[in-house]
Structure formats: structure tokens, C-alpha cells
Design a protein around this motif. Structure first.
Motif, PDB file in Angstrom:
ATOM      1  N   ALA A  33       0.813  -1.219   0.000  1.00  0.00           N
ATOM      2  CA  ALA A  33       0.000   0.000   0.000  1.00  0.00           C
ATOM      3  C   ALA A  33       0.849   1.273   0.000  1.00  0.00           C
ATOM      4  N   PHE A  34       2.170   1.144   0.104  1.00  0.00           N
ATOM      5  CA  PHE A  34       3.036   2.312   0.236  1.00  0.00           C
ATOM      6  C   PHE A  34       3.604   2.761  -1.111  1.00  0.00           C
ATOM      7  N   ASP A  35       4.357   3.852  -1.100  1.00  0.00           N
ATOM      8  CA  ASP A  35       4.955   4.373  -2.327  1.00  0.00           C
ATOM      9  C   ASP A  35       6.009   3.411  -2.865  1.00  0.00           C
ATOM     10  N   LYS A  36       6.473   3.653  -4.088  1.00  0.00           N
ATOM     11  CA  LYS A  36       7.368   2.720  -4.767  1.00  0.00           C
ATOM     12  C   LYS A  36       8.693   2.520  -4.038  1.00  0.00           C
ATOM     13  N   GLY A  37       9.094   3.501  -3.270  1.00  0.00           N
ATOM     14  CA  GLY A  37      10.351   3.375  -2.529  1.00  0.00           C
ATOM     15  C   GLY A  37      10.221   2.589  -1.249  1.00  0.00           C
ATOM     16  N   LEU A  61      18.605 -12.812  16.346  1.00  0.00           N
ATOM     17  CA  LEU A  61      18.181 -12.767  14.951  1.00  0.00           C
ATOM     18  C   LEU A  61      16.675 -12.572  14.803  1.00  0.00           C
ATOM     19  N   ASP A  62      15.880 -13.201  15.664  1.00  0.00           N
ATOM     20  CA  ASP A  62      14.432 -13.042  15.578  1.00  0.00           C
ATOM     21  C   ASP A  62      14.019 -11.605  15.872  1.00  0.00           C
ATOM     22  N   MET A  63      14.666 -10.982  16.838  1.00  0.00           N
ATOM     23  CA  MET A  63      14.358  -9.581  17.140  1.00  0.00           C
ATOM     24  C   MET A  63      14.740  -8.678  15.979  1.00  0.00           C
ATOM     25  N   ALA A  64      15.936  -8.880  15.426  1.00  0.00           N
ATOM     26  CA  ALA A  64      16.381  -8.052  14.306  1.00  0.00           C
ATOM     27  C   ALA A  64      15.462  -8.224  13.104  1.00  0.00           C
ATOM     28  N   TYR A  65      15.049  -9.454  12.856  1.00  0.00           N
ATOM     29  CA  TYR A  65      14.151  -9.760  11.732  1.00  0.00           C
ATOM     30  C   TYR A  65      12.810  -9.051  11.900  1.00  0.00           C
ATOM     31  N   THR A  66      12.260  -9.116  13.089  1.00  0.00           N
ATOM     32  CA  THR A  66      10.940  -8.523  13.338  1.00  0.00           C
ATOM     33  C   THR A  66      11.003  -7.003  13.307  1.00  0.00           C
ATOM     34  N   ILE A  67      12.019  -6.434  13.889  1.00  0.00           N
ATOM     35  CA  ILE A  67      12.192  -4.976  13.854  1.00  0.00           C
ATOM     36  C   ILE A  67      12.225  -4.486  12.413  1.00  0.00           C
ATOM     37  N   ALA A  68      13.006  -5.156  11.583  1.00  0.00           N
ATOM     38  CA  ALA A  68      13.118  -4.754  10.180  1.00  0.00           C
ATOM     39  C   ALA A  68      11.778  -4.879   9.466  1.00  0.00           C
ATOM     40  N   ALA A  69      11.029  -5.925   9.773  1.00  0.00           N
ATOM     41  CA  ALA A  69       9.728  -6.136   9.123  1.00  0.00           C
ATOM     42  C   ALA A  69       8.728  -5.051   9.487  1.00  0.00           C
ATOM     43  N   PHE A  70       8.792  -4.543  10.702  1.00  0.00           N
ATOM     44  CA  PHE A  70       7.828  -3.547  11.175  1.00  0.00           C
ATOM     45  C   PHE A  70       8.298  -2.107  10.977  1.00  0.00           C
ATOM     46  N   HIS A  71       9.528  -1.887  10.554  1.00  0.00           N
ATOM     47  CA  HIS A  71      10.128  -0.563  10.707  1.00  0.00           C
ATOM     48  C   HIS A  71       9.413   0.557   9.946  1.00  0.00           C
ATOM     49  N   ASP A  72       8.737   0.260   8.841  1.00  0.00           N
ATOM     50  CA  ASP A  72       8.067   1.314   8.075  1.00  0.00           C
ATOM     51  C   ASP A  72       6.537   1.202   8.076  1.00  0.00           C
ATOM     52  N   LEU A  73       5.980   0.338   8.889  1.00  0.00           N
ATOM     53  CA  LEU A  73       4.523   0.165   8.868  1.00  0.00           C
ATOM     54  C   LEU A  73       3.776   1.431   9.286  1.00  0.00           C
ATOM     55  N   GLY A  74       4.445   2.325   9.982  1.00  0.00           N
ATOM     56  CA  GLY A  74       3.814   3.581  10.383  1.00  0.00           C
ATOM     57  C   GLY A  74       3.422   4.457   9.215  1.00  0.00           C
ATOM     58  N   LEU A  75       3.898   4.137   8.012  1.00  0.00           N
ATOM     59  CA  LEU A  75       3.453   4.858   6.816  1.00  0.00           C
ATOM     60  C   LEU A  75       1.958   4.681   6.596  1.00  0.00           C
ATOM     61  N   GLU A  76       1.373   3.680   7.215  1.00  0.00           N
ATOM     62  CA  GLU A  76      -0.075   3.510   7.162  1.00  0.00           C
ATOM     63  C   GLU A  76      -0.791   4.695   7.807  1.00  0.00           C
ATOM     64  N   ASN A  78       1.021   8.118   8.759  1.00  0.00           N
ATOM     65  CA  ASN A  78       1.552   9.257   8.003  1.00  0.00           C
ATOM     66  C   ASN A  78       3.062   9.135   7.877  1.00  0.00           C
ATOM     67  N   ARG A  79       3.630   9.904   6.977  1.00  0.00           N
ATOM     68  CA  ARG A  79       5.068   9.802   6.712  1.00  0.00           C
ATOM     69  C   ARG A  79       5.897  10.533   7.761  1.00  0.00           C
ATOM     70  N   GLU A  80       5.432  11.680   8.185  1.00  0.00           N
ATOM     71  CA  GLU A  80       6.229  12.533   9.065  1.00  0.00           C
ATOM     72  C   GLU A  80       6.628  11.830  10.355  1.00  0.00           C
ATOM     73  N   LEU A  81       5.698  11.122  10.965  1.00  0.00           N
ATOM     74  CA  LEU A  81       5.958  10.444  12.237  1.00  0.00           C
ATOM     75  C   LEU A  81       5.869   8.929  12.082  1.00  0.00           C
ATOM     76  N   HIS A  82       6.207   8.444  10.895  1.00  0.00           N
ATOM     77  CA  HIS A  82       6.002   7.009  10.650  1.00  0.00           C
ATOM     78  C   HIS A  82       6.837   6.138  11.570  1.00  0.00           C
ATOM     79  N   HIS A  83       8.022   6.614  11.980  1.00  0.00           N
ATOM     80  CA  HIS A  83       8.869   5.815  12.866  1.00  0.00           C
ATOM     81  C   HIS A  83       8.210   5.619  14.238  1.00  0.00           C
ATOM     82  N   ILE A  84       7.527   6.661  14.715  1.00  0.00           N
ATOM     83  CA  ILE A  84       6.813   6.556  15.994  1.00  0.00           C
ATOM     84  C   ILE A  84       5.611   5.625  15.848  1.00  0.00           C
ATOM     85  N   HIS A  85       4.849   5.810  14.797  1.00  0.00           N
ATOM     86  CA  HIS A  85       3.675   4.963  14.577  1.00  0.00           C
ATOM     87  C   HIS A  85       4.077   3.512  14.324  1.00  0.00           C
ATOM     88  N   SER A  86       5.212   3.288  13.703  1.00  0.00           N
ATOM     89  CA  SER A  86       5.681   1.916  13.501  1.00  0.00           C
ATOM     90  C   SER A  86       5.927   1.232  14.843  1.00  0.00           C
TER      91      SER A  86
END
Length: 218
Positions: A33-37, A61-76, A78-86
Motif C-alpha cells: 500500500a506504500f509508495d514505490k520506494g 536474529l528473531d528480534m532483528a528480523y521482526t524490527i526490520a519487518a515492522f520498521h516502516d509500517l507507520g506509513l499507514e 503518516n510519513r512525518e511520524l512514521h517511525h513513531i507509529h511503527s
């Protein structure tokens, strides 16, 4: 009826799905659902590099894997505070407590919050440093393509000069000497990529040629 169905579905996930299956089937598809980047390929790239760095630094490894998977979900949200929402999305996830303790999830939330390149402070833990470093993925052509793609989303009717000037100013602000982007682990891939990217930024005509080629394909 719907509450019962939802509860049964979550119970099914809890009892029959591994962490990998849950993230592959329920989390990563949300990037579509996010932009091409910030599509699934970006999330998978951050996951892969996070796992490499986690092995190098002795992190879970499980923690690192999960963090990476969730890191940009806050774009759902908004972009400005997506890291907080993630981080909020990670903490609210009803399935992760099956796999992680409260303390681990709090560390993971902090790491997700700390991944953003414009962050004013260093990551609070090695996990934040890992996902931040993995998220940089300093491949010059990829970065320039994403800059052009973002510009197209913001102003699809603008001509090439507008898009090039926007991208050039962004490169100066973020990646040039004195820019706000920081590398916290100085991985070999990113150090080499940043050196090459800065060479391109310093040669404005070369950057124009690359961006014009990318613009035609966006």
C-alpha cells in the motif's frame, strides 16, 4: 459473529504459525500500500541486511528480523511520524507476545523509533543501530531512483528540471558532507556506497545524466 471469527483466526495463527510465517503472510504484504520506494522489496532488503549485521554483532536474529519487518509500517498513518507509529503498531500487535517478552518488545519498539535517518539522537540499542544501518542501503542508483519516484508521487505533472532540482537539494541535505544522514555501524557496503554517492553529488552534470535516465523509467 465477527468477533468470534477474528478470535478464532488469531488463535489459529498463535497455535499453527511460526514467527517467520506470520510476518511473511500478515506483515510484509502491508507494504504493497506504500509508495514505490517503500514496497515489500525494501522491507525485505532491510530484513536481509539486518540479519547480516545482527550475526556480526551477536544480536538476537528473531528480534532483528521482526524490527526490520515492522520498521516502516507507520506509513499507514503518516510519513512525518512514521517511525513513531511503527513502534506503536509493533507494541499493539496481538501476535508478537507469543514470541517475545515485554522487555524484548520494548527494545524492538525503541529500535523501530530510532531507525529514521533524520533522527537527532543515536540509536538507544544495538538493535536500533542495526535497523538504521540496514535501512540506509546506500546504493547510489537505488537512492536516486527512489528520490525521483518520490518526486513523481508529490508532483506528477512537473517537468524533469523540477524533479532534478528537488532530488539534488535532497541529496545535498541528506547525503553530502555535513548532511543529516548518519551511519552508526559503518558497514562496508554503506561506507563504499556513500563514498560513491558523494562523488555523484559533487559532479552535478553526472547526477543530472543519471537522474534523467531514471526519470524516463519512473
Amino acid at each position: 459473529k465477527w468477533i468470534c471469527i477474528l478470535t478464532s483466526y488469531r488463535d489459529l495463527i498463535k497455535h499453527n504459525m511460526t514467527l517467520h510465517e506470520y510476518i511473511e503472510q500478515q506483515i510484509l504484504p502491508r507494504y504493497a500500500a506504500f509508495d514505490k520506494g517503500h514496497q515489500r522489496d525494501h522491507a525485505e532488503s532491510v530484513i536481509n541486511e539486518s540479519l547480516v549485521l545482527a550475526k556480526e554483532h551477536g544480536a538476537d536474529l528473531d528480534m532483528a528480523y521482526t524490527i526490520a519487518a515492522f520498521h516502516d509500517l507507520g506509513l499507514e498513518v503518516n510519513r512525518e511520524l512514521h517511525h513513531i507509529h511503527s513502534g506503536e503498531i509493533l507494541m499493539a500487535d496481538p501476535i508478537l507476545p507469543q514470541f517475545f517478552t515485554d522487555e524484548q518488545r520494548e527494545i524492538m519498539r525503541d529500535a523501530v523509533e530510532d531507525h529514521r535517518a533524520s533522527s537527532k539522537h543515536a540509536p538507544r540499542t544495538i538493535y536500533g543501530a542495526i535497523v538504521a544501518e540496514a535501512d540506509r542501503h546506500i546504493d547510489p542508483e537505488t537512492i536516486l531512483r527512489r528520490a525521483m519516484q518520490f518526486g513523481m508521487k508529490q508532483n506528477p505533472d512537473a517537468d524533469f528540471e523540477w524533479h532534478f532540482n528537488r532530488a539534488y537539494e535532497h541529496m545535498l541535505e541528506k547525503y553530502a558532507e555535513g548532511g543529516y544522514m548518519r551511519l552508526w555501524l559503518n558497514s562496508k557496503r554503506n561506507v563504499e556506497g556513500l563514498t560513491r554517492l558523494r562523488e555523484i553529488i559533487d559532479d552535478k552534470e553526472l547526477m543530472r545524466e543519471i537522474c534523467e535516465r531514471l526519470w524516463r523509467s519512473v
